[in-house]
Design a protein around this motif. Structure first.
Motif, short mmCIF file in Angstrom:
data_model
loop_
_atom_site.label_atom_id
_atom_site.label_comp_id
_atom_site.label_asym_id
_atom_site.label_seq_id
_atom_site.Cartn_x
_atom_site.Cartn_y
_atom_site.Cartn_z
N LYS A 111 0.84 -1.19 0.00
CA LYS A 111 0.00 0.00 0.00
C LYS A 111 0.87 1.23 0.00
O LYS A 111 1.85 1.30 0.75
N CYS A 112 0.53 2.20 -0.82
CA CYS A 112 1.29 3.44 -0.92
C CYS A 112 0.35 4.63 -0.77
O CYS A 112 -0.79 4.58 -1.22
N ALA A 113 0.86 5.68 -0.13
CA ALA A 113 0.06 6.89 0.02
C ALA A 113 0.99 8.06 0.33
O ALA A 113 2.08 7.88 0.89
N LYS A 114 0.55 9.24 -0.04
CA LYS A 114 1.31 10.45 0.32
C LYS A 114 1.28 10.60 1.83
O LYS A 114 0.25 10.40 2.47
N GLY A 115 2.40 10.94 2.39
CA GLY A 115 2.49 11.15 3.83
C GLY A 115 2.63 9.86 4.62
O GLY A 115 2.76 9.88 5.82
N GLY A 116 2.60 8.71 3.95
CA GLY A 116 2.81 7.44 4.62
C GLY A 116 1.54 6.66 4.86
O GLY A 116 0.44 7.19 4.83
N VAL A 117 1.71 5.37 5.09
CA VAL A 117 0.62 4.45 5.37
C VAL A 117 0.84 3.89 6.76
O VAL A 117 1.95 3.48 7.10
N LEU A 118 -0.20 3.87 7.55
CA LEU A 118 -0.11 3.31 8.89
C LEU A 118 -0.74 1.93 8.90
O LEU A 118 -1.84 1.74 8.38
N ILE A 119 -0.05 0.97 9.49
CA ILE A 119 -0.63 -0.35 9.70
C ILE A 119 -1.32 -0.31 11.05
O ILE A 119 -0.73 0.08 12.05
N SER A 120 -2.58 -0.70 11.06
CA SER A 120 -3.36 -0.64 12.29
C SER A 120 -4.28 -1.85 12.37
O SER A 120 -4.81 -2.31 11.36
N TYR A 121 -4.47 -2.32 13.58
CA TYR A 121 -5.42 -3.40 13.83
C TYR A 121 -6.62 -2.89 14.62
O TYR A 121 -7.35 -3.67 15.20
N SER A 122 -6.83 -1.59 14.62
CA SER A 122 -7.91 -1.00 15.41
C SER A 122 -9.31 -1.43 14.93
O SER A 122 -10.26 -1.35 15.68
N ALA A 123 -9.43 -1.89 13.70
CA ALA A 123 -10.74 -2.35 13.19
C ALA A 123 -11.10 -3.74 13.71
O ALA A 123 -12.22 -4.18 13.54
N TYR A 124 -10.13 -4.40 14.37
CA TYR A 124 -10.36 -5.77 14.82
C TYR A 124 -10.51 -5.83 16.33
O TYR A 124 -9.85 -5.10 17.07
N ASP A 125 -11.38 -6.74 16.77
CA ASP A 125 -11.59 -6.96 18.21
C ASP A 125 -10.60 -7.97 18.76
O ASP A 125 -10.20 -7.90 19.91
N SER A 126 -10.22 -8.94 17.93
CA SER A 126 -9.29 -9.97 18.34
C SER A 126 -8.71 -10.65 17.11
O SER A 126 -9.23 -10.51 16.01
N VAL A 127 -7.62 -11.35 17.34
CA VAL A 127 -6.96 -12.13 16.29
C VAL A 127 -6.72 -13.52 16.86
O VAL A 127 -6.19 -13.66 17.96
N TYR A 128 -7.13 -14.53 16.09
CA TYR A 128 -6.96 -15.92 16.50
C TYR A 128 -6.02 -16.63 15.53
O TYR A 128 -6.10 -16.40 14.32
N ILE A 129 -5.18 -17.48 16.07
CA ILE A 129 -4.37 -18.37 15.24
C ILE A 129 -4.84 -19.78 15.55
O ILE A 129 -4.91 -20.19 16.72
N THR A 130 -5.22 -20.51 14.50
CA THR A 130 -5.68 -21.88 14.68
C THR A 130 -4.89 -22.81 13.78
O THR A 130 -4.23 -22.38 12.84
N ASN A 131 -5.01 -24.10 14.07
CA ASN A 131 -4.48 -25.10 13.14
C ASN A 131 -5.55 -25.35 12.08
O ASN A 131 -6.62 -24.72 12.09
N LEU A 132 -5.29 -26.29 11.17
CA LEU A 132 -6.24 -26.55 10.10
C LEU A 132 -7.52 -27.23 10.58
O LEU A 132 -8.52 -27.26 9.86
N SER A 133 -7.49 -27.73 11.82
CA SER A 133 -8.70 -28.32 12.42
C SER A 133 -9.49 -27.28 13.20
O SER A 133 -10.45 -27.62 13.89
N TYR A 134 -9.06 -26.04 13.13
CA TYR A 134 -9.70 -24.89 13.79
C TYR A 134 -9.57 -24.92 15.31
O TYR A 134 -10.35 -24.28 16.01
#
Length: 132
Positions: free
Chosen positions: A63-86
């Protein structure tokens, strides 16, 4: 008057914010294929990404933008990592301490690499220790 106008235009053009580009990489340094679930209470904001074992996965095109791009996770409530069996192997919440995918500016959580003058790569590494 003409010289003044040319100098003014040159000053305006050189004062513009440069374009900055970023890439967001999840590095799966485990022997497991994993899913990364980014969960949001907002409609159409959550997503799921397959993370192959011992590989890098870009979560978004550069992603490109004038003045820089910020990476943010503020749109998310949580992040889960699972195996393929969930089976949930790791949960990240915004207020969790320690290594946390939400802490984009924390160098203990994310590695930030400058690729060029105006390009950065953000890397979040998942190891076996993170899943225990």
């Amino acid at each position: 008057m003409k010289k003044l106008l040319i100098m003014l235009i040159a000053l305006i053009l050189t004062a513009c914010d440069p374009v900055e580009c970023v890439d967001q990489i999840i590095q799966n340094n485990t022997e497991l294929d994993l899913y990364l679930f980014r969960i949001s209470s907002l409609p159409d904001q959550g997503d799921t990404t397959l993370l192959d074992s011992n590989s890098n996965t870009s979560l978004s095109k550069v992603k490109c933008a004038k003045g820089g791009v910020l990476i943010s996770y503020s749109a998310y409530d949580s992040v889960y990592i699972t195996n393929l069996s969930y089976d949930i192997l790791k949960t990240y919440q915004p207020d969790d301490s320690g290594k946390n995918i939400f802490n984009v500016d924390d160098t203990n959580s994310w590695k930030i690499e400058s690729i060029g003058k105006d390009e950065k790569k953000y890397v979040f590494e998942i190891t076996d220790d993170d899943l225990n």
